[in-house]
Design a protein around this motif. Structure first.
Motif, PDB file in Angstrom:
ATOM      1  N   CYS A  30     -16.204   2.513 -16.712  1.00 55.08           N
ATOM      2  CA  CYS A  30     -16.987   1.321 -16.384  1.00 55.08           C
ATOM      3  C   CYS A  30     -16.159   0.080 -16.697  1.00 55.08           C
ATOM      4  O   CYS A  30     -15.612  -0.047 -17.797  1.00 55.08           O
ATOM      5  CB  CYS A  30     -18.294   1.312 -17.165  1.00 55.08           C
ATOM      6  SG  CYS A  30     -19.278  -0.191 -16.904  1.00 55.08           S
ATOM      7  N   ALA A  31     -16.087  -0.845 -15.741  1.00 56.18           N
ATOM      8  CA  ALA A  31     -15.293  -2.059 -15.900  1.00 56.18           C
ATOM      9  C   ALA A  31     -15.875  -3.019 -16.939  1.00 56.18           C
ATOM     10  O   ALA A  31     -15.157  -3.866 -17.463  1.00 56.18           O
ATOM     11  CB  ALA A  31     -15.171  -2.776 -14.561  1.00 56.18           C
ATOM     12  N   GLY A  34     -16.688   0.009 -20.582  1.00 58.04           N
ATOM     13  CA  GLY A  34     -15.612   0.909 -20.973  1.00 58.04           C
ATOM     14  C   GLY A  34     -16.045   2.359 -21.110  1.00 58.04           C
ATOM     15  O   GLY A  34     -15.232   3.218 -21.445  1.00 58.04           O
ATOM     16  N   GLU A  35     -17.314   2.654 -20.834  1.00 57.17           N
ATOM     17  CA  GLU A  35     -17.788   4.038 -20.970  1.00 57.17           C
ATOM     18  C   GLU A  35     -17.366   4.879 -19.769  1.00 57.17           C
ATOM     19  O   GLU A  35     -17.192   4.376 -18.661  1.00 57.17           O
ATOM     20  CB  GLU A  35     -19.298   4.094 -21.179  1.00 57.17           C
ATOM     21  CG  GLU A  35     -20.123   3.962 -19.939  1.00 57.17           C
ATOM     22  CD  GLU A  35     -21.616   4.025 -20.213  1.00 57.17           C
ATOM     23  OE1 GLU A  35     -22.198   5.103 -20.011  1.00 57.17           O
ATOM     24  OE2 GLU A  35     -22.177   3.004 -20.602  1.00 57.17           O
ATOM     25  N   ALA A  36     -17.174   6.170 -20.019  1.00 56.31           N
ATOM     26  CA  ALA A  36     -16.826   7.107 -18.956  1.00 56.31           C
ATOM     27  C   ALA A  36     -18.055   7.376 -18.097  1.00 56.31           C
ATOM     28  O   ALA A  36     -19.154   7.558 -18.615  1.00 56.31           O
ATOM     29  CB  ALA A  36     -16.302   8.409 -19.546  1.00 56.31           C
ATOM     30  N   ALA A  52     -15.872   0.187 -11.021  1.00 58.15           N
ATOM     31  CA  ALA A  52     -17.085   1.000 -11.180  1.00 58.15           C
ATOM     32  C   ALA A  52     -17.926   0.441 -12.321  1.00 58.15           C
ATOM     33  O   ALA A  52     -17.391  -0.170 -13.257  1.00 58.15           O
ATOM     34  CB  ALA A  52     -16.703   2.436 -11.495  1.00 58.15           C
ATOM     35  N   TYR A  53     -19.245   0.676 -12.246  1.00 56.17           N
ATOM     36  CA  TYR A  53     -20.177   0.206 -13.270  1.00 56.17           C
ATOM     37  C   TYR A  53     -21.131   1.331 -13.644  1.00 56.17           C
ATOM     38  O   TYR A  53     -21.593   2.083 -12.775  1.00 56.17           O
ATOM     39  CB  TYR A  53     -20.967  -1.006 -12.770  1.00 56.17           C
ATOM     40  CG  TYR A  53     -20.072  -2.069 -12.175  1.00 56.17           C
ATOM     41  CD1 TYR A  53     -19.223  -2.814 -12.981  1.00 56.17           C
ATOM     42  CD2 TYR A  53     -20.043  -2.289 -10.811  1.00 56.17           C
ATOM     43  CE1 TYR A  53     -18.372  -3.765 -12.441  1.00 56.17           C
ATOM     44  CE2 TYR A  53     -19.199  -3.249 -10.263  1.00 56.17           C
ATOM     45  CZ  TYR A  53     -18.368  -3.978 -11.077  1.00 56.17           C
ATOM     46  OH  TYR A  53     -17.520  -4.917 -10.540  1.00 56.17           O
ATOM     47  N   ALA A  54     -21.454   1.422 -14.912  1.00 54.47           N
ATOM     48  CA  ALA A  54     -22.307   2.503 -15.412  1.00 54.47           C
ATOM     49  C   ALA A  54     -23.775   2.320 -15.041  1.00 54.47           C
ATOM     50  O   ALA A  54     -24.487   3.303 -14.859  1.00 54.47           O
ATOM     51  CB  ALA A  54     -22.163   2.624 -16.929  1.00 54.47           C
ATOM     52  N   GLU A  57     -27.516  -2.973 -14.222  1.00 58.41           N
ATOM     53  CA  GLU A  57     -27.498  -4.165 -15.066  1.00 58.41           C
ATOM     54  C   GLU A  57     -26.064  -4.610 -15.368  1.00 58.41           C
ATOM     55  O   GLU A  57     -25.761  -5.806 -15.346  1.00 58.41           O
ATOM     56  CB  GLU A  57     -28.258  -3.915 -16.384  1.00 58.41           C
ATOM     57  CG  GLU A  57     -29.744  -3.696 -16.200  1.00 58.41           C
ATOM     58  CD  GLU A  57     -30.125  -2.276 -15.790  1.00 58.41           C
ATOM     59  OE1 GLU A  57     -31.279  -2.095 -15.370  1.00 58.41           O
ATOM     60  OE2 GLU A  57     -29.278  -1.363 -15.878  1.00 58.41           O
ATOM     61  N   LEU A  58     -25.188  -3.650 -15.642  1.00 58.27           N
ATOM     62  CA  LEU A  58     -23.788  -3.982 -15.907  1.00 58.27           C
ATOM     63  C   LEU A  58     -23.099  -4.494 -14.642  1.00 58.27           C
ATOM     64  O   LEU A  58     -22.274  -5.417 -14.710  1.00 58.27           O
ATOM     65  CB  LEU A  58     -23.045  -2.773 -16.467  1.00 58.27           C
ATOM     66  CG  LEU A  58     -23.441  -2.382 -17.889  1.00 58.27           C
ATOM     67  CD1 LEU A  58     -22.800  -1.049 -18.283  1.00 58.27           C
ATOM     68  CD2 LEU A  58     -23.087  -3.473 -18.885  1.00 58.27           C
TER      69      LEU A  58
END
Length: 66
Positions: A30-31, A34-36, A52-54, A57-58
């Motif tokens: 996630c940009a 930082g989570e996978a 990519a975003y998790a 909201e992010l």
């Protein structure tokens, strides 16, 4: 089914209706957080920023520049 390599970040080209895998892996990062993100769970990305975003909201946070 996607061909994945365990414990390795994939390199993707994000497109309007999907993505193309450039380098095999089982997740992207996630940009914002930082989570996978497992490829099977990837739903949010920016074609313009190629990120990519998790979560939605992010994605919104990033696209609003917060």
């Amino acid at each position: 089914m996607l061909m994945n390599s365990p414990d390795r970040a994939a390199v993707l080209r994000y497109e309007p209706n999907g993505f193309t895998m450039l380098s095999r892996g089982n997740h992207v990062v996630c940009a914002v957080s930082g989570e996978a993100i497992a490829l099977e769970s990837l739903r949010y990305w920016s074609v313009e920023h190629q990120e990519a975003y998790a979560t939605p909201e992010l994605a919104t946070k990033r696209l609003l520049g917060q």
